[in-house]
Write an enzyme that holds these catalytic residues in place. Structure first.
Site, PDB file in Angstrom:
ATOM      1  N   TYR A 125       0.839  -1.204   0.000  1.00  0.00           N
ATOM      2  CA  TYR A 125       0.000   0.000   0.000  1.00  0.00           C
ATOM      3  C   TYR A 125       0.876   1.258   0.000  1.00  0.00           C
ATOM      4  O   TYR A 125       0.627   2.212  -0.754  1.00  0.00           O
ATOM      5  CB  TYR A 125      -0.896  -0.055   1.242  1.00  0.00           C
ATOM      6  CG  TYR A 125      -1.901   1.058   1.385  1.00  0.00           C
ATOM      7  CD1 TYR A 125      -3.057   1.082   0.603  1.00  0.00           C
ATOM      8  CD2 TYR A 125      -1.725   2.065   2.327  1.00  0.00           C
ATOM      9  CE1 TYR A 125      -4.001   2.092   0.757  1.00  0.00           C
ATOM     10  CE2 TYR A 125      -2.661   3.078   2.491  1.00  0.00           C
ATOM     11  CZ  TYR A 125      -3.804   3.084   1.704  1.00  0.00           C
ATOM     12  OH  TYR A 125      -4.732   4.079   1.857  1.00  0.00           O
ATOM     13  N   LYS A 179       0.935   4.138  -2.854  1.00  0.00           N
ATOM     14  CA  LYS A 179       0.565   5.524  -2.531  1.00  0.00           C
ATOM     15  C   LYS A 179       1.741   6.475  -2.734  1.00  0.00           C
ATOM     16  O   LYS A 179       1.538   7.632  -3.123  1.00  0.00           O
ATOM     17  CB  LYS A 179       0.040   5.609  -1.092  1.00  0.00           C
ATOM     18  CG  LYS A 179      -1.286   4.874  -0.876  1.00  0.00           C
ATOM     19  CD  LYS A 179      -2.385   5.422  -1.762  1.00  0.00           C
ATOM     20  CE  LYS A 179      -3.758   4.910  -1.401  1.00  0.00           C
ATOM     21  NZ  LYS A 179      -4.807   5.395  -2.316  1.00  0.00           N
TER      22      LYS A 179
HETATM   23  P1  NDP Z   1     -13.524   2.488   1.245  1.00  0.00           P
HETATM   24  O1  NDP Z   1     -13.005   1.109   1.469  1.00  0.00           O
HETATM   25  O2  NDP Z   1     -14.552   3.038   2.159  1.00  0.00           O
HETATM   26  O3  NDP Z   1     -14.057   2.639  -0.256  1.00  0.00           O
HETATM   27  C1  NDP Z   1     -13.258   2.204  -1.309  1.00  0.00           C
HETATM   28  C2  NDP Z   1     -13.926   2.576  -2.605  1.00  0.00           C
HETATM   29  O4  NDP Z   1     -13.103   2.118  -3.684  1.00  0.00           O
HETATM   30  C3  NDP Z   1     -15.287   1.923  -2.772  1.00  0.00           C
HETATM   31  O5  NDP Z   1     -16.157   2.834  -3.389  1.00  0.00           O
HETATM   32  C4  NDP Z   1     -14.993   0.745  -3.688  1.00  0.00           C
HETATM   33  O6  NDP Z   1     -16.132   0.449  -4.462  1.00  0.00           O
HETATM   34  C5  NDP Z   1     -13.897   1.333  -4.569  1.00  0.00           C
HETATM   35  N1  NDP Z   1     -13.052   0.338  -5.224  1.00  0.00           N
HETATM   36  C6  NDP Z   1     -12.192  -0.538  -4.646  1.00  0.00           C
HETATM   37  N2  NDP Z   1     -11.582  -1.279  -5.588  1.00  0.00           N
HETATM   38  C7  NDP Z   1     -12.066  -0.864  -6.785  1.00  0.00           C
HETATM   39  C8  NDP Z   1     -11.825  -1.242  -8.126  1.00  0.00           C
HETATM   40  N3  NDP Z   1     -10.943  -2.213  -8.439  1.00  0.00           N
HETATM   41  N4  NDP Z   1     -12.513  -0.620  -9.115  1.00  0.00           N
HETATM   42  C9  NDP Z   1     -13.405   0.366  -8.809  1.00  0.00           C
HETATM   43  N5  NDP Z   1     -13.662   0.777  -7.560  1.00  0.00           N
HETATM   44  C10 NDP Z   1     -13.007   0.165  -6.556  1.00  0.00           C
HETATM   45  O7  NDP Z   1     -12.210   3.424   1.221  1.00  0.00           O
HETATM   46  P2  NDP Z   1     -11.959   4.902   1.759  1.00  0.00           P
HETATM   47  O8  NDP Z   1     -13.081   5.776   1.393  1.00  0.00           O
HETATM   48  O9  NDP Z   1     -11.498   4.803   3.145  1.00  0.00           O
HETATM   49  O10 NDP Z   1     -10.660   5.271   0.892  1.00  0.00           O
HETATM   50  C11 NDP Z   1     -10.734   6.003  -0.309  1.00  0.00           C
HETATM   51  C12 NDP Z   1      -9.309   6.311  -0.750  1.00  0.00           C
HETATM   52  O11 NDP Z   1      -8.646   7.043   0.282  1.00  0.00           O
HETATM   53  C13 NDP Z   1      -8.465   5.075  -1.004  1.00  0.00           C
HETATM   54  O12 NDP Z   1      -7.619   5.294  -2.102  1.00  0.00           O
HETATM   55  C14 NDP Z   1      -7.663   4.954   0.267  1.00  0.00           C
HETATM   56  O13 NDP Z   1      -6.461   4.270   0.047  1.00  0.00           O
HETATM   57  C15 NDP Z   1      -7.436   6.397   0.617  1.00  0.00           C
HETATM   58  N6  NDP Z   1      -7.147   6.634   2.008  1.00  0.00           N
HETATM   59  C16 NDP Z   1      -8.035   6.265   2.986  1.00  0.00           C
HETATM   60  C17 NDP Z   1      -7.716   6.502   4.308  1.00  0.00           C
HETATM   61  C18 NDP Z   1      -8.622   6.139   5.426  1.00  0.00           C
HETATM   62  O14 NDP Z   1      -8.199   6.269   6.587  1.00  0.00           O
HETATM   63  N7  NDP Z   1      -9.851   5.711   5.185  1.00  0.00           N
HETATM   64  C19 NDP Z   1      -6.438   7.126   4.683  1.00  0.00           C
HETATM   65  C20 NDP Z   1      -5.606   7.483   3.588  1.00  0.00           C
HETATM   66  C21 NDP Z   1      -5.962   7.245   2.301  1.00  0.00           C
HETATM   67  P3  NDP Z   1     -16.817  -1.003  -4.519  1.00  0.00           P
HETATM   68  O15 NDP Z   1     -16.518  -1.699  -3.239  1.00  0.00           O
HETATM   69  O16 NDP Z   1     -18.252  -0.660  -4.732  1.00  0.00           O
HETATM   70  O17 NDP Z   1     -16.167  -1.668  -5.685  1.00  0.00           O
END
Ligand code: NDP
Length: 244
Positions: free
Chosen positions: A152, A156
């Site tokens: 990860y 990132k």
């Molecule tokens: P969630 O797990 O809540 O949501 C992830 C989203 O990504 C969902 O909408 C999921 O949709 C989508 N997704 C995952 N894989 C795919 C794929 N292969 N194709 C299309 N869509 C995909 O994550 P967060 O909201 O927490 O995180 C959002 C971003 O922020 C990420 O990049 C994460 O790494 C980053 N981030 C998050 C942090 C945190 O503390 N939460 C901290 C730092 C960064 P579905 O399941 O419907 O496919």
């Protein structure tokens, strides 16, 4: 007059968490928004819940051909993408010595290679219109590293190098490429943390609490707005001071 009146926005991973908060904010401020998750039904349902002006598409953004199809669909339904938020992401944590090949590939493909596919697919429309705003969601982990998250962290951190390089390629065409690096945000991704882990995390965060998805969406919207028209290749940490 609202900040994003009539703008076409694509938020990858807009079905939940941070991406959904971004989609909701862009809708509130006048944009036409496309959200995509992996499933068609969940994406369409999320779009309905987000409200009028939001359309859901199923697309695995780790699949280059599927991303090209997604952009064609969005362009046909809403118009060429002007604001792109590369937000979709996954984790498969574990110590490197026990990390499986498919957990290395899946995390790099979904969190990093996807940005190559989406930015390339968006390029034609953005170059033609001499306008584009790209915001890539990295992480404090990409800046600092973290034991158990080498896949990860690499993805990132790679996203930051990618963003700065692509920013330099397209700057003269009025296309900006910036990064938001969230700290710990309350979403499904962090929902599995035990109370004990969460308490320890809070102790490390100078502001003493995790962030909300809206606090990230506000930063994304700023970088997409006219107020940020001279900002490109930047990394904006939104982490309550965790990365200091
Ligand atoms: P969630 O797990 O809540 O949501 C992830 C989203 O990504 C969902 O909408 C999921 O949709 C989508 N997704 C995952 N894989 C795919 C794929 N292969 N194709 C299309 N869509 C995909 O994550 P967060 O909201 O927490 O995180 C959002 C971003 O922020 C990420 O990049 C994460 O790494 C980053 N981030 C998050 C942090 C945190 O503390 N939460 C901290 C730092 C960064 P579905 O399941 O419907 O496919």
């Amino acid at each position: 007059m609202q900040r994003f009146d009539g703008k076409v926005v694509l938020v990858t991973g807009g079905t939940r968490g941070i991406g959904r908060a971004c989609a909701e904010l862009f809708i509130r401020e006048g944009a036409k928004v496309a959200v995509c998750g992996r499933g068609v039904e969940t994406s369409e349902r999320a779009a309905r819940e987000i409200g009028d002006g939001c359309t859901g598409f199923g697309c695995d953004i780790a699949d280059s051909a599927a991303v090209d199809v997604l952009f064609k669909q969005v362009e046909a339904d809403l118009g060429a993408v002007q604001i792109l938020v590369n937000n979709a992401g996954i984790t498969h944590d574990g110590l490197l010595m026990r990390m499986k090949d498919d957990h290395i590939s899946a995390v790099l493909d979904t969190n990093l290679k996807s940005a190559f596919y989406t930015c390339r697919a968006a390029a034609r429309g953005m170059l033609k219109h001499r306008y584009g705003r790209i915001i890539n969601i990295s992480s404090v982990i990409g800046l600092r590293g973290q034991a158990g998250q080498s896949n990860y962290a690499a993805a990132k951190a790679g996203l930051i190098g990618f963003s700065k390089s692509y920013a330099a390629e397209v700057a003269s065409r009025n296309i900006t490429v910036n990064v938001v690096a969230p700290g710990y945000i309350t979403t499904d991704m962090t929902a599995g943390f035990s109370e004990n882990v969460m308490e320890k995390l809070k102790e490390r965060i100078p502001m003493g609490r995790p962030g909300t998805p809206l606090e990230i969406a506000d930063a994304v919207a700023f970088l997409a707005s006219d107020a940020a028209s001279y900002i490109t290749g930047a990394v904006l940490s939104v982490d309550g001071g965790l990365g200091m």
